[in-house]
Design an enzyme around this catalytic site. Structure first.
Site, PDB file in Angstrom:
ATOM      1  N   HIS A 167      33.952 -14.997   0.250  1.00 42.54           N
ATOM      2  CA  HIS A 167      33.203 -14.650  -0.768  1.00 42.54           C
ATOM      3  C   HIS A 167      32.550 -13.467  -0.739  1.00 42.54           C
ATOM      4  O   HIS A 167      32.168 -12.757   0.573  1.00 42.54           O
ATOM      5  CB  HIS A 167      31.984 -15.907  -0.687  1.00 42.54           C
ATOM      6  CG  HIS A 167      31.205 -15.777  -1.682  1.00 42.54           C
ATOM      7  ND1 HIS A 167      30.117 -14.809  -1.950  1.00 42.54           N
ATOM      8  CD2 HIS A 167      30.989 -16.624  -3.056  1.00 42.54           C
ATOM      9  CE1 HIS A 167      29.476 -15.351  -3.161  1.00 42.54           C
ATOM     10  NE2 HIS A 167      30.084 -16.249  -3.620  1.00 42.54           N
ATOM     11  N   GLY A 191      26.153 -13.749 -10.266  1.00 42.75           N
ATOM     12  CA  GLY A 191      24.558 -13.711 -10.375  1.00 42.75           C
ATOM     13  C   GLY A 191      23.959 -12.688 -11.355  1.00 42.75           C
ATOM     14  O   GLY A 191      22.744 -12.407 -11.331  1.00 42.75           O
ATOM     15  N   SER A 202      28.805 -15.921 -12.978  1.00 47.23           N
ATOM     16  CA  SER A 202      27.847 -16.172 -14.011  1.00 47.23           C
ATOM     17  C   SER A 202      28.468 -17.484 -15.011  1.00 47.23           C
ATOM     18  O   SER A 202      28.242 -17.149 -16.182  1.00 47.23           O
ATOM     19  CB  SER A 202      27.623 -14.871 -14.826  1.00 47.23           C
ATOM     20  OG  SER A 202      26.788 -14.303 -14.026  1.00 47.23           O
ATOM     21  N   GLU A 221      29.664 -12.248  -0.924  1.00 47.51           N
ATOM     22  CA  GLU A 221      28.478 -12.004  -0.016  1.00 47.51           C
ATOM     23  C   GLU A 221      28.689 -11.898   1.287  1.00 47.51           C
ATOM     24  O   GLU A 221      28.037 -11.168   1.987  1.00 47.51           O
ATOM     25  CB  GLU A 221      27.392 -13.095  -0.357  1.00 47.51           C
ATOM     26  CG  GLU A 221      26.650 -12.976  -1.844  1.00 47.51           C
ATOM     27  CD  GLU A 221      26.372 -14.370  -2.413  1.00 47.51           C
ATOM     28  OE1 GLU A 221      26.446 -15.290  -1.852  1.00 47.51           O
ATOM     29  OE2 GLU A 221      26.443 -14.103  -3.818  1.00 47.51           O
ATOM     30  N   ASN A 236      28.758 -23.877  -5.520  1.00 50.35           N
ATOM     31  CA  ASN A 236      28.134 -23.267  -4.134  1.00 50.35           C
ATOM     32  C   ASN A 236      26.727 -23.000  -4.312  1.00 50.35           C
ATOM     33  O   ASN A 236      26.010 -22.222  -5.097  1.00 50.35           O
ATOM     34  CB  ASN A 236      29.136 -21.904  -4.253  1.00 50.35           C
ATOM     35  CG  ASN A 236      28.451 -20.882  -2.980  1.00 50.35           C
ATOM     36  OD1 ASN A 236      27.726 -21.364  -2.314  1.00 50.35           O
ATOM     37  ND2 ASN A 236      28.943 -19.808  -3.138  1.00 50.35           N
ATOM     38  N   TRP A 237      26.036 -23.831  -3.425  1.00 52.71           N
ATOM     39  CA  TRP A 237      24.533 -23.821  -3.459  1.00 52.71           C
ATOM     40  C   TRP A 237      24.050 -22.625  -2.766  1.00 52.71           C
ATOM     41  O   TRP A 237      22.697 -22.291  -2.585  1.00 52.71           O
ATOM     42  CB  TRP A 237      24.099 -25.007  -2.980  1.00 52.71           C
ATOM     43  CG  TRP A 237      24.309 -26.060  -3.616  1.00 52.71           C
ATOM     44  CD1 TRP A 237      25.116 -26.486  -4.790  1.00 52.71           C
ATOM     45  CD2 TRP A 237      24.104 -27.681  -3.160  1.00 52.71           C
ATOM     46  NE1 TRP A 237      25.252 -27.761  -5.024  1.00 52.71           N
ATOM     47  CE2 TRP A 237      24.604 -28.523  -4.257  1.00 52.71           C
ATOM     48  CE3 TRP A 237      23.417 -28.195  -2.239  1.00 52.71           C
ATOM     49  CZ2 TRP A 237      24.456 -29.833  -4.230  1.00 52.71           C
ATOM     50  CZ3 TRP A 237      23.055 -29.618  -2.110  1.00 52.71           C
ATOM     51  CH2 TRP A 237      23.731 -30.463  -3.257  1.00 52.71           C
ATOM     52  N   LYS A 238      25.048 -21.847  -1.949  1.00 59.30           N
ATOM     53  CA  LYS A 238      24.456 -20.626  -1.455  1.00 59.30           C
ATOM     54  C   LYS A 238      23.373 -21.129  -0.181  1.00 59.30           C
ATOM     55  O   LYS A 238      23.280 -22.342   0.102  1.00 59.30           O
ATOM     56  CB  LYS A 238      24.170 -19.451  -1.918  1.00 59.30           C
ATOM     57  CG  LYS A 238      25.322 -19.295  -2.977  1.00 59.30           C
ATOM     58  CD  LYS A 238      25.129 -18.096  -3.717  1.00 59.30           C
ATOM     59  CE  LYS A 238      26.400 -17.818  -4.765  1.00 59.30           C
ATOM     60  NZ  LYS A 238      26.247 -16.576  -5.136  1.00 59.30           N
ATOM     61  N   GLY A 284      27.769 -20.709  -8.892  1.00 62.28           N
ATOM     62  CA  GLY A 284      26.810 -20.400  -7.898  1.00 62.28           C
ATOM     63  C   GLY A 284      25.467 -20.904  -8.404  1.00 62.28           C
ATOM     64  O   GLY A 284      25.220 -22.022  -8.537  1.00 62.28           O
ATOM     65  N   GLY A 285      24.609 -19.969  -9.335  1.00 58.38           N
ATOM     66  CA  GLY A 285      23.403 -20.238  -9.816  1.00 58.38           C
ATOM     67  C   GLY A 285      23.222 -21.649 -10.568  1.00 58.38           C
ATOM     68  O   GLY A 285      22.257 -22.377 -10.413  1.00 58.38           O
ATOM     69  N   GLU A 287      36.580 -13.833  -8.578  1.00 58.89           N
ATOM     70  CA  GLU A 287      35.246 -13.655  -8.611  1.00 58.89           C
ATOM     71  C   GLU A 287      34.854 -12.098  -8.750  1.00 58.89           C
ATOM     72  O   GLU A 287      34.893 -11.546  -7.700  1.00 58.89           O
ATOM     73  CB  GLU A 287      34.128 -14.301  -7.675  1.00 58.89           C
ATOM     74  CG  GLU A 287      34.248 -15.896  -7.577  1.00 58.89           C
ATOM     75  CD  GLU A 287      32.955 -16.527  -6.796  1.00 58.89           C
ATOM     76  OE1 GLU A 287      32.652 -17.266  -7.407  1.00 58.89           O
ATOM     77  OE2 GLU A 287      32.834 -15.981  -5.698  1.00 58.89           O
TER      78      GLU A 287
END
Ligand code: PGA
Length: 252
Positions: free
Chosen positions: A96, A177, A215, A98, A9-11, A236-237, A171
């Site tokens: 998600h 993150g 993470s 966010e 997931n590149w956000k 993610g990251g 998650e």
């Protein structure tokens, strides 16, 4: 045996140039390594089509980060399920953290989005998990149960008809993150709990895949994947850095 899933997931990150470059690197690795798991990349919506152009002949699947709760019509700024389908999208995230905690979406938004996606034959990666406060107050399982019950109740008809269209991604909000990950013992217990909760709702749900997100790095990916009932990872990251994402795909 059904395929494991590794989703990146590149956000809201990157440029057109960096998205193309990242896609090309993942593409090269997928061609070379012949992974047996399903690799899904989830770029920002504006980059879906250029990314699709690069991967359309490959095994890489395309994911979207969001979908409109409405069918086509006067909803300025939104992108509908049928538009995603038309653009070659295979998967879409819903729920998600966010979107729950920053954009303030709620279960009723998620329920409409799940319907729009299933109607358009797009697989839903439904994210859920407890906040740090819930975790500290030992409410993890209670929160998980509530979130899952709402999802399955609100989308009962669709999900009973199309259980394979749903993938669940646990998650913990406090792990996203932050570099923090639940302990192996916690993960074993939580994933057993999720599997049992889902299976007890209806035996048709026994084949629904369960992902872990929060993470994930090349260092912890393989032990996470060794955990019973974890069928894949949502990253993610680390999915923004080609080497890290490829290392994760290669270690499992
Ligand atoms: P992270 O994000 O890997 O950067 O923790 C996971 C996610 O938000 O899906």
């Amino acid at each position: 045996m059904s395929k494991k899933i590794i989703a990146g997931n590149w956000k809201q990150n990157g440029t057109l140039k960096s998205s193309i470059s990242l896609t090309k690197k993942v593409l090269q690795a997928v061609k070379k390594e012949k992974y047996t798991h399903e690799i899904v990349i989830i770029p920002p919506s504006i980059f879906l089509l250029p990314v699709k152009d690069l991967i359309h002949k490959s095994k890489i699947k395309l994911g979207a980060q969001n979908v409109s709760a409405f069918n086509d019509g006067a909803y300025t700024g939104e992108i509908s399920g049928s538009m995603l389908k038309d653009s070659g999208v295979d998967y879409c995230l819903v729920g998600h953290s966010e979107r729950r905690h920053i954009i303030n979406e709620d279960e009723s938004d998620f329920s409409s989005k799940v319907s729009r996606l299933i109607d358009n034959d797009i697989k839903v990666i439904y994210c859920f998990g407890e906040t740090l406060n819930d975790y500290k107050n030992k409410k993890t399982k209670l929160i998980i149960k509530r979130q899952l019950k709402k999802l399955f109740l609100n989308n009962k008809n669709n999900l009973k008809k199309h259980p394979s269209k749903l993938i669940l991604a646990y998650e913990p909000v406090w792990a996203i993150g932050t570099g923090l990950v639940p302990s192996p013992e916690e993960l074993v217990s939580i994933f057993k709990y999720i599997r049992d909760t889902v299976n007890n709702l209806d035996k048709k749900y026994a084949s629904i895949k369960l992902l872990y997100g929060g993470s994930v790095t090349p260092d912890n990916a393989s032990s996470l994947m060794d955990t019973e009932h974890i069928d894949g990872l949502l990253i993610g990251g680390a999915s923004l850095i080609a080497k890290k994402f490829i290392d994760i795909c290669s270690t499992i």
